[in-house]
Design a protein around this motif. Structure first.
Motif, short mmCIF file in Angstrom:
data_model
loop_
_atom_site.label_atom_id
_atom_site.label_comp_id
_atom_site.label_asym_id
_atom_site.label_seq_id
_atom_site.Cartn_x
_atom_site.Cartn_y
_atom_site.Cartn_z
N HIS A 1 -12.00 26.78 10.36
CA HIS A 1 -12.04 25.83 11.47
C HIS A 1 -10.86 26.03 12.41
O HIS A 1 -11.01 26.01 13.63
CB HIS A 1 -12.04 24.39 10.94
CG HIS A 1 -13.30 23.99 10.26
ND1 HIS A 1 -14.51 24.01 10.89
CD2 HIS A 1 -13.54 23.58 8.99
CE1 HIS A 1 -15.44 23.62 10.05
NE2 HIS A 1 -14.88 23.37 8.88
N ASN B 1 -11.40 29.15 14.49
CA ASN B 1 -12.39 28.93 15.55
C ASN B 1 -11.79 28.13 16.71
O ASN B 1 -12.04 28.44 17.87
CB ASN B 1 -13.62 28.21 14.99
CG ASN B 1 -14.41 29.08 14.05
OD1 ASN B 1 -14.35 30.30 14.12
ND2 ASN B 1 -15.13 28.46 13.14
N ARG C 1 -9.37 30.46 18.63
CA ARG C 1 -10.10 31.44 19.45
C ARG C 1 -10.66 30.79 20.70
O ARG C 1 -10.57 31.33 21.81
CB ARG C 1 -11.22 32.07 18.63
CG ARG C 1 -11.97 33.13 19.37
CD ARG C 1 -13.00 33.79 18.46
NE ARG C 1 -13.91 34.53 19.26
CZ ARG C 1 -14.98 34.03 19.86
NH1 ARG C 1 -15.27 32.76 19.73
NH2 ARG C 1 -15.77 34.78 20.59
N ALA C 2 -11.23 29.59 20.55
CA ALA C 2 -11.78 28.88 21.71
C ALA C 2 -10.69 28.54 22.72
O ALA C 2 -10.88 28.69 23.93
CB ALA C 2 -12.50 27.61 21.26
N ARG D 1 -20.01 35.19 16.48
CA ARG D 1 -20.35 34.12 15.55
C ARG D 1 -19.07 33.47 15.02
O ARG D 1 -18.13 34.16 14.63
CB ARG D 1 -21.16 34.69 14.38
CG ARG D 1 -21.82 33.63 13.53
CD ARG D 1 -22.70 34.24 12.48
NE ARG D 1 -21.86 34.72 11.40
CZ ARG D 1 -22.03 35.86 10.76
NH1 ARG D 1 -23.01 36.65 11.09
NH2 ARG D 1 -21.24 36.23 9.79
N PRO D 2 -19.02 32.14 14.97
CA PRO D 2 -17.81 31.48 14.47
C PRO D 2 -17.63 31.73 12.97
O PRO D 2 -18.60 31.92 12.24
CB PRO D 2 -18.07 30.00 14.74
CG PRO D 2 -19.51 29.87 15.00
CD PRO D 2 -20.02 31.20 15.43
N LYS D 3 -16.38 31.74 12.55
CA LYS D 3 -16.09 31.93 11.13
C LYS D 3 -16.53 30.69 10.36
O LYS D 3 -16.51 29.58 10.88
CB LYS D 3 -14.60 32.15 10.93
CG LYS D 3 -14.10 33.43 11.55
CD LYS D 3 -12.64 33.61 11.32
CE LYS D 3 -12.19 34.91 11.96
NZ LYS D 3 -10.80 35.20 11.70
N SER D 4 -16.93 30.92 9.11
CA SER D 4 -17.35 29.79 8.29
C SER D 4 -17.01 30.07 6.83
O SER D 4 -16.68 31.20 6.46
CB SER D 4 -18.85 29.54 8.44
OG SER D 4 -19.57 30.64 7.93
#
Length: 126
Positions: A42, A45, A48-49, A76-79
């Motif tokens: 989270h 992400n 990065r944004a 793709r976002p990390k999860s």
């Protein structure tokens, strides 16, 4: 109010519903490691944004806006997902099979114990 369960029914329910950590780490450490593992993707992400949006600061420019939007949407976002714990009945069967393979118990008694665990798990299904 539900009816009283017999000890055999309680055992069958326990084998089916109770879960055990099968991932290989200490089960107590999961209290810290699960929230920590959720936190890092989270944070990455969000960072990065912020970095991508920082590039679009300033006067309104449609080219820069479309480039930023494309960068945000293409990757793709990390999860992170938790590895599911195993039912107690499966874990008990695995431990009994492993003991038999290592020669720590009698072959006949080990297979009888595994059959009992399977039978108790099947009682719940019927």
């Amino acid at each position: 109010m539900g009816r009283r369960r017999s000890p055999q029914e309680k055992k069958a329910l326990s084998y089916a519903k109770d879960r055990r950590n099968e991932y290989g780490e200490n089960d107590k450490s999961s209290r810290k490691n699960i929230p920590r593992s959720k936190k890092y993707p989270h944070r990455a992400n969000r960072r990065r944004a912020c970095l991508v949006l920082e590039a679009a600061k300033g006067a309104v420019d449609e080219v820069a806006e479309s480039a930023v939007e494309e960068r945000l949407l293409t990757r793709r976002p990390k999860s992170w997902k938790k590895w599911p714990d195993a039912p107690l009945g499966e874990v008990v069967q695995y431990v009994l099979r492993r003991r038999m393979n290592l020669g720590l118990g009698g072959q006949e008694s080990g297979t009888a114990r595994i059959r009992r665990v399977r039978r108790r798990m099947q009682q719940l299904v019927e």
